[in-house]
Design an enzyme around this catalytic site. Sequence first.
Site, PDB file in Angstrom:
ATOM      1  N   ASN A  41       0.796  -1.221   0.000  1.00  0.00           N
ATOM      2  CA  ASN A  41       0.000   0.000   0.000  1.00  0.00           C
ATOM      3  C   ASN A  41       0.833   1.277   0.000  1.00  0.00           C
ATOM      4  O   ASN A  41       0.325   2.357   0.294  1.00  0.00           O
ATOM      5  CB  ASN A  41      -0.964  -0.016   1.182  1.00  0.00           C
ATOM      6  CG  ASN A  41      -1.772  -1.296   1.190  1.00  0.00           C
ATOM      7  OD1 ASN A  41      -1.592  -2.138   2.060  1.00  0.00           O
ATOM      8  ND2 ASN A  41      -2.615  -1.484   0.192  1.00  0.00           N
ATOM      9  N   LEU A  68       1.707   7.023   0.452  1.00  0.00           N
ATOM     10  CA  LEU A  68       0.793   6.035   1.027  1.00  0.00           C
ATOM     11  C   LEU A  68      -0.515   6.023   0.257  1.00  0.00           C
ATOM     12  O   LEU A  68      -1.055   7.082  -0.090  1.00  0.00           O
ATOM     13  CB  LEU A  68       0.513   6.383   2.495  1.00  0.00           C
ATOM     14  CG  LEU A  68      -0.509   5.495   3.197  1.00  0.00           C
ATOM     15  CD1 LEU A  68       0.074   4.094   3.440  1.00  0.00           C
ATOM     16  CD2 LEU A  68      -0.923   6.126   4.514  1.00  0.00           C
ATOM     17  N   CYS A  69      -1.033   4.835  -0.001  1.00  0.00           N
ATOM     18  CA  CYS A  69      -2.335   4.668  -0.633  1.00  0.00           C
ATOM     19  C   CYS A  69      -3.237   3.954   0.367  1.00  0.00           C
ATOM     20  O   CYS A  69      -3.061   2.755   0.641  1.00  0.00           O
ATOM     21  CB  CYS A  69      -2.209   3.856  -1.915  1.00  0.00           C
ATOM     22  SG  CYS A  69      -3.785   3.621  -2.758  1.00  0.00           S
ATOM     23  N   ILE A  70      -4.167   4.706   0.929  1.00  0.00           N
ATOM     24  CA  ILE A  70      -5.128   4.146   1.882  1.00  0.00           C
ATOM     25  C   ILE A  70      -6.451   4.881   1.661  1.00  0.00           C
ATOM     26  O   ILE A  70      -6.458   6.096   1.418  1.00  0.00           O
ATOM     27  CB  ILE A  70      -4.607   4.277   3.338  1.00  0.00           C
ATOM     28  CG1 ILE A  70      -5.514   3.564   4.332  1.00  0.00           C
ATOM     29  CG2 ILE A  70      -4.387   5.717   3.717  1.00  0.00           C
ATOM     30  CD1 ILE A  70      -4.938   3.498   5.750  1.00  0.00           C
ATOM     31  N   HIS A  96      -8.204   9.190   0.516  1.00  0.00           N
ATOM     32  CA  HIS A  96      -8.698   9.523  -0.813  1.00  0.00           C
ATOM     33  C   HIS A  96      -9.770  10.595  -0.686  1.00  0.00           C
ATOM     34  O   HIS A  96     -10.572  10.563   0.244  1.00  0.00           O
ATOM     35  CB  HIS A  96      -9.253   8.284  -1.516  1.00  0.00           C
ATOM     36  CG  HIS A  96      -8.197   7.277  -1.804  1.00  0.00           C
ATOM     37  ND1 HIS A  96      -8.490   5.962  -2.087  1.00  0.00           N
ATOM     38  CD2 HIS A  96      -6.836   7.362  -1.842  1.00  0.00           C
ATOM     39  CE1 HIS A  96      -7.358   5.297  -2.305  1.00  0.00           C
ATOM     40  NE2 HIS A  96      -6.356   6.131  -2.155  1.00  0.00           N
TER      41      HIS A  96
END
Length: 178
Positions: free
Chosen positions: A89, A96-98, A102
Amino acid sequence: MATSSAQTTGAARLLTKQLKEMHTEDISGISVGLVRDTNVFEWEVILMLNDDCKYYGGAYFRAIMTFPPEYPHLPPKLVFQTPVPFHPNIYPNGELCISILHPPEEDKFNYEHASERWNPVQTPETILLSVLSLFNEPNTDSPANLDAAKLLRIEREGGPKEFRKKVRKCVRESLGED
């Protein structure tokens, strides 16, 4: 969205309050401070993963959390610094991709429900606790790092421990051992 001076001032006051609260609460595994004393919109974060973490041992990962002037209506961005954790992630550039970071809009790919995306009730503390949780339970369903996700899936299925090897190397680097 145009940002007014009053909105920026309100965001700065809120962030100052939230930073102070995080300093008075002793949150295990999280340390925060300002990158520069003159900018409350940019925080330095240290995440300390203990040996019990499913991310294969103790590590210290440094990140920068940048808040937009529209905070809390828009989410901050969290970018890990070198060494960037090898994690499904986290993009190779450290971002960071969470879901909770978003923007609070409809997902054009219909992957996430609006309730999973940014909501102004989130705080820096809840964000960082979610990040710690992500180290214990990486999400391989919508990876930012395809190689990490693939190696973790193979390992979970009983295959070679290549993910574990890469993570251990990253942990050693975070501790200054490599």
